[in-house]
Design a protein around this motif. Structure first.
Motif, mmCIF file in Angstrom:
data_model
loop_
_atom_site.group_PDB
_atom_site.id
_atom_site.type_symbol
_atom_site.label_atom_id
_atom_site.label_comp_id
_atom_site.label_asym_id
_atom_site.label_seq_id
_atom_site.Cartn_x
_atom_site.Cartn_y
_atom_site.Cartn_z
ATOM 1 N N TYR A 1 -3.539 5.829 3.317
ATOM 2 C CA TYR A 1 -3.060 4.998 2.224
ATOM 3 C C TYR A 1 -3.537 5.668 0.935
ATOM 4 N N TYR A 2 -2.596 6.132 0.148
ATOM 5 C CA TYR A 2 -2.895 6.950 -1.026
ATOM 6 C C TYR A 2 -3.828 6.217 -1.985
ATOM 7 N N ARG A 3 -4.962 6.863 -2.274
ATOM 8 C CA ARG A 3 -5.970 6.336 -3.193
ATOM 9 C C ARG A 3 -6.491 4.964 -2.762
ATOM 10 N N ASN A 4 -6.590 4.775 -1.451
ATOM 11 C CA ASN A 4 -7.122 3.514 -0.921
ATOM 12 C C ASN A 4 -7.890 3.816 0.367
ATOM 13 N N PRO A 5 -9.045 4.489 0.255
ATOM 14 C CA PRO A 5 -9.780 4.910 1.457
ATOM 15 C C PRO A 5 -10.281 3.742 2.297
ATOM 16 N N ASP A 6 -10.616 2.625 1.671
ATOM 17 C CA ASP A 6 -11.098 1.476 2.440
ATOM 18 C C ASP A 6 -9.999 0.936 3.349
ATOM 19 N N ALA A 7 -8.801 0.798 2.800
ATOM 20 C CA ALA A 7 -7.685 0.312 3.620
ATOM 21 C C ALA A 7 -7.350 1.303 4.727
ATOM 22 N N THR A 8 -7.432 2.585 4.435
ATOM 23 C CA THR A 8 -7.172 3.616 5.448
ATOM 24 C C THR A 8 -8.168 3.491 6.599
ATOM 25 N N LYS B 1 0.854 -1.187 0.000
ATOM 26 C CA LYS B 1 0.000 0.000 0.000
ATOM 27 C C LYS B 1 0.889 1.236 0.000
ATOM 28 N N ALA B 2 0.378 2.307 -0.609
ATOM 29 C CA ALA B 2 1.136 3.561 -0.707
ATOM 30 C C ALA B 2 0.849 4.421 0.517
ATOM 31 N N VAL B 3 1.852 4.593 1.355
ATOM 32 C CA VAL B 3 1.715 5.329 2.604
ATOM 33 C C VAL B 3 2.079 6.795 2.362
ATOM 34 N N LEU B 4 1.155 7.697 2.694
ATOM 35 C CA LEU B 4 1.350 9.123 2.426
ATOM 36 C C LEU B 4 1.713 9.865 3.714
#
Length: 529
Positions: free
Chosen positions: A385-392, A191-194
């Motif tokens: 998580y960049y462009r991953n609201p569910d995972a966030t 996942k892309a961590v911002l």
């Protein structure tokens, strides 16, 4: 010296460092050296070239580089005009790069070019064909492709038509995106961590005080700068006036000479690196005379107690344990003044800007000394998580604590004790144990280079254990010898792996952490045989 007010952005940090430390050495790779003044000047020049290429605030720029001058200057330049910096492991290939660069809609990537081991430039163009947003390939080495831009040309002169005021207009705010780092992907797709300047800068500078970094230090990271364990050392060194030795290609046989010649005092390394160093000193009969290490900071997996004792005896240094994640940065660590045993017993106390609690499966806070999931809250916590609201959303509990997936407990003194990943608990017929217990013992055998223990499904007991092991060159070790060794270490029989698989190399992240996902998949098949 603790400064009363900390810079909140990297460009602010750069200006302060140049003003305070001037002509002193900031970075060296053993051949080239840059002062604090030169770092500020050259990174601003590189930022102007990025701007000239059409890069603007919020655009993502990736680097796939070893620890190097180019990595540092690209990082600092990106920060000056609000680019989102995305460091990537040189181990990544087409599949990983296509996914990561595509997910971020990356505008430019900086690569090594063609080396004796791999052609990174060719890989970049192979990926570029599939990604319409990827406009520029910049090479830190030579260029074979006509469209490639040489990073070295950025350092020669300022580009025409770009003034300081152009950069000023792109200055990032405290809450603007500044860093994207992908998770290690040890269990699933990364996942892309911002992070922003607010979550990334001042929090790490405070940690630098806790490590007691000063102008008398020389920092060396054996772990790659593309990983959260080492990347903050760039800022910490700048803020504290320390020299930073950039070590690009790991060769254990030259490390003692580098430590001695460069007067390295602060070493950042994975346990695997440190075991290599100890093994080399013993096997080669190398002397550690003249080595001035004061602190070795390690982590990423459970730290073998004997390794800490041997490092203190052989290199006469303090050893610190650190626990962290891309999402939380350096979440906890031991301090230099802590009792030496804390480095192998615990993962230290929470960082100065953080808070840790232990929760059960229903997110109830557990009392001291009771094992549960480590949950973290603090200033260094990632934004999303960049462009991953569910995972966030799923990553946090209702009180805003990040659920790390790591198991451990907290004692009355505030020390955190790591037990392992949630999936690392093996339940053999109702008797539970953590894989890290066996892994630690295996790693202290001089034959072993890497070790990972995972569960194998069993129709009668539920789970059994499988040990995946890679040996050092020229070594052999049979299944029976493995079992005998562990029994001699005093382990109960139910903890002894009933499967042992020897491999030339185990999959690992850039920081040296074993990637267990593929091993678990393979172990599932063992249970069906």
């Amino acid at each position: 010296m603790v400064k009363t007010q900390l810079p909140v952005t990297i460009d602010g940090l750069l200006m302060e460092a140049a003003a305070e430390y001037g002509a002193s050495t900031a970075f060296t790779d053993g051949v080239h050296t840059l002062s604090f003044n030169q770092v500020e000047q050259l990174s601003k020049r590189v930022a102007k070239h990025f701007w000239k290429m059409g890069m603007r605030k919020g655009d993502v720029i990736a680097v796939q580089l070893p620890n190097s001058m180019e990595f540092v200057l690209a990082h600092l330049a990106a920060a000056q005009i609000g680019l989102v910096f995305n460091p990537l492991s040189p181990n990544y290939r087409r599949q990983e790069l296509t996914y990561m660069l595509g997910h971020c809609e990356t505008k430019a990537i900086i690569v090594q070019g063609s080396t004796s081991k791999f052609n990174f430039e060719a890989l970049a163009y192979e990926v570029k064909e599939k990604l319409p947003h990827l406009s520029h390939v910049i090479t830190a080495g030579g260029a074979e492709h006509t469209e490639s831009i040489l990073f070295s040309t950025f350092l020669e002169d300022d580009p025409e038509g770009v003034a300081d005021k152009d950069l000023f207009e792109e200055k990032p705010g405290l809450d603007d995106p500044s860093l994207i780092m992908f998770t290690s992907g040890t269990e699933s797709n990364p996942k892309a961590v911002l992070h922003t300047s607010r979550t990334f800068v001042a929090t790490h500078l405070r940690n630098g005080y806790e490590y007691q970094v000063s102008e008398q230090d020389t920092i060396l990271s054996l772990t790659p700068l593309c990983h959260m364990f080492s990347l903050p050392m760039i800022m910490i060194g700048l803020h504290q006036g320390a020299k930073h030795y950039l070590y690009g290609e790991y060769r254990v046989e030259e490390l003692i000479d580098i430590f001695r010649h460069e007067l390295v005092t602060f070493l950042i390394a994975a346990p695997a690196h440190l075991l290599d160093v100890l093994h080399y000193i013993k096997a080669a009969g190398a002397a550690a005379d003249g080595v001035k290490l004061r602190l070795v900071l390690t982590g990423g997996t459970k730290i073998p107690s004997q390794m800490v004792k041997d490092l203190r005896d052989v290199l006469h240094c303090n050893v610190g344990a650190q626990w962290g994640m891309t999402e939380v940065c350096a979440g906890s660590f031991t301090r230099p003044e802590d009792d030496p045993s804390k480095a192998w017993e615990s993962i230290g106390r929470v960082c100065p800007t953080g808070e840790v609690i232990i929760v059960d499966e229903e997110n109830n806070v557990l009392p001291h000394n009771e094992i549960g999931e480590i949950a973290f809250k603090g200033d260094s916590l990632f934004v999303e998580y960049y462009r991953n609201p569910d995972a966030t959303r799923m990553a946090f509990n209702e009180n805003g604590y990040f659920l790390t997936g790591d198991q451990g407990y907290l004692d009355e003194g505030g020390y955190i004790y790591f037990s392992g990943r949630s999936k690392d608990t093996i339940n053999r017929g109702g008797l539970k144990f953590h894989a890290s217990e066996i892994e630690e013992a295996l790693l202290m055998n001089p034959k072993v280079r890497q070790a990972a223990v995972v569960s194998v499904p069993d129709p009668r007991l539920g789970e059994r254990a499988c040990a995946y092991i890679s040996l050092r060159d020229g070594e052999e070790w049979s299944f029976e010898e493995v079992k005998s060794f562990l029994l001699e270490q005093g382990f109960a029989k139910y903890k002894i792996p009933e499967y042992v698989e020897m491999r030339k190399e185990l999959p690992a992240t850039p920081s040296g952490k074993i990637v267990k996902g593929p091993l678990r998949t393979e172990a599932q098949l063992l249970g069906k045989e």
